[in-house]
Design an enzyme around this catalytic site. Sequence first.
Site, PDB file in Angstrom:
ATOM      1  N   GLY A   1      89.697  46.598 -49.300  1.00  0.00           N
ATOM      2  CA  GLY A   1      89.887  46.920 -50.698  1.00  0.00           C
ATOM      3  C   GLY A   1      90.083  48.395 -50.960  1.00  0.00           C
TER       4      GLY A   1
ATOM      5  N   LYS B   1      91.005  56.393 -41.919  1.00  0.00           N
ATOM      6  CA  LYS B   1      90.968  55.566 -43.126  1.00  0.00           C
ATOM      7  C   LYS B   1      91.739  56.279 -44.222  1.00  0.00           C
ATOM      8  CE  LYS B   1      87.818  52.684 -45.805  1.00  0.00           C
ATOM      9  NZ  LYS B   1      86.414  52.200 -45.916  1.00  0.00           N
TER      10      LYS B   1
ATOM     11  N   ASP C   1      75.713  47.447 -48.464  1.00  0.00           N
ATOM     12  CA  ASP C   1      76.720  46.424 -48.159  1.00  0.00           C
ATOM     13  C   ASP C   1      76.708  46.090 -46.672  1.00  0.00           C
ATOM     14  OD1 ASP C   1      78.696  44.602 -48.762  1.00  0.00           O
ATOM     15  OD2 ASP C   1      80.334  46.029 -48.599  1.00  0.00           O
TER      16      ASP C   1
END
Length: 556
Positions: free
Chosen positions: A19, A38, A133
Amino acid sequence: MHPDRVGPYLIDRKIGAGGMGNVYHGVHESTGQEAAIKVLPASMAREDGFVQRFSREIDALRQLSNRHIVQLFQDGATNDGTFYYAMEYVNGVTLTSEITDRKRIPWKDVIQFSLQIAAALKAAHDAGIVHRDLKPSNLMLTREGVVKLTDFGVASLFASTRLTRTGGVVGTAEYMSPEQARGQRASRRSDLYSLGAVMYVMLTGRPPFTGPSANDILQKHQFGQFDKPSRYVPELPRLLEELVCQLLEKDPAKRLPDALVVMKRLEQIRTRMELVENTIESETVERLAPGTTITPDDQEEEDGNHHPGPATMVRNMIREDVTSSLVKSPIGRFFDNIFVLVTLLALIIVFGVWMKRRSVTHPDDQLKMARAILEKEPSYAWLRARDEMLQPLLDSNALPAAKQEIEAMISQADQYDFCDSLPADPKGSRDESSELQRLIRKAFDDFSQGDPVAAREQLEAIRDIAARDIRNVYLTRFLNETIAKWEKDPLTTGRVQLLTRLLEQVKTEIADGTTLEQTRTCIESAVNLYSGDRAVSDQVNQLKELLNQIPTQTAP
């Protein structure tokens, strides 16, 4: 298609997506260093939330240095507005892929993996970071069996300004703690709940709760009961199952206190089970006297004269004790049944409702109990009295004659709550990065304490310094956005209303010519309080003019 290069890294392939953008494999053009890059695309960079989350992940990784957490190499932005950071490349698979391939991971391997995950969480928690998470897809497994924790994109820093709004749910449903599912702030023990869920899925091949939608799963985390892992893995050691169940407790206070304690428990379980296996598998050989012959087993049984030696007796005793500890009793097997548990739960609920109706405390008694608590030294008991006794009394209007007293006691507890939340010791600065964080934290504190003008000026000065370093590109962007937001919403409404009301009141008193000395004292107090506050400078100047209109009292 993938970009040919990102910053100083030459890109050869795409290795992941999510995402928050894509992850590429690249090599540094000068050093030849292999890295995972990233990238937050320019389209996402136009959204404040994405940039803040991306920056937060970089800030978290910058503070961490642990063998079981991916290492940050560098970060920056390209000419087309693409944000990126380079991190350690892990040549392996995600834990999700490992579970998919193996269906269920043997409990010995689960202990080994969980020890490494707990070590990563300890390092993060020691640095003041909650991951929020933790899940198999955020855990990389090297070919040597080393676990690496990744993706700190939704991590939160203790005592820092939250980028996630209060009441928002952040995390992945299957591995989210009950308090996160309720929209409450995550803590260290929230990560430990997620660790319990990860251990559960490694052992059983399925998460503790599943459902047709994320909302269904979140509801089960808060109110549901999962099947014990031994239902799917009968050979699972009871001690390991008890640890997983304790980590999955609904109440955070019932979980283990921190990751270090989890590591110690896992070590104890591994040591004990190794002892069990060695004891059961070993065969004790007794020494025979010279000239003695070995009697065959069948002859020993027929003669009935063979007696085990001391070592064999000890071995057999340990074996029987361990075996009995691993085998559930008939009562245990009876209660290890979902239908029995559901029936018992229904009975407990009915009994609880009946007891609650019988044991409702009279409002007068509630008020007496609250008085007794607030007459003692300030403590957390004051807050419980406020939340569990006083506020319900006020909301229900059960004692209208005591409303003023109840409100006063609630205010007293609120004041204690506020004072107890004040930081006792401001954080120092260990390096350049932490010094900038200290300055920004101070500006946010000033803003929260009602001085938005000074806070905005501080942030502007910090931004000017931070912008000189290319490494602070994300920090600079965040500061610019915050400054713009503070200019639109200075949070001065309360003081403006207070001083406006005070102006109207003192004008009336001056016109009446009564209580002028009290009026003078009130104006002087307000001027002293707000004389340096530029947000209400107009109101302060009006008060000063009114002060000059009050005649000075002369002695007779």
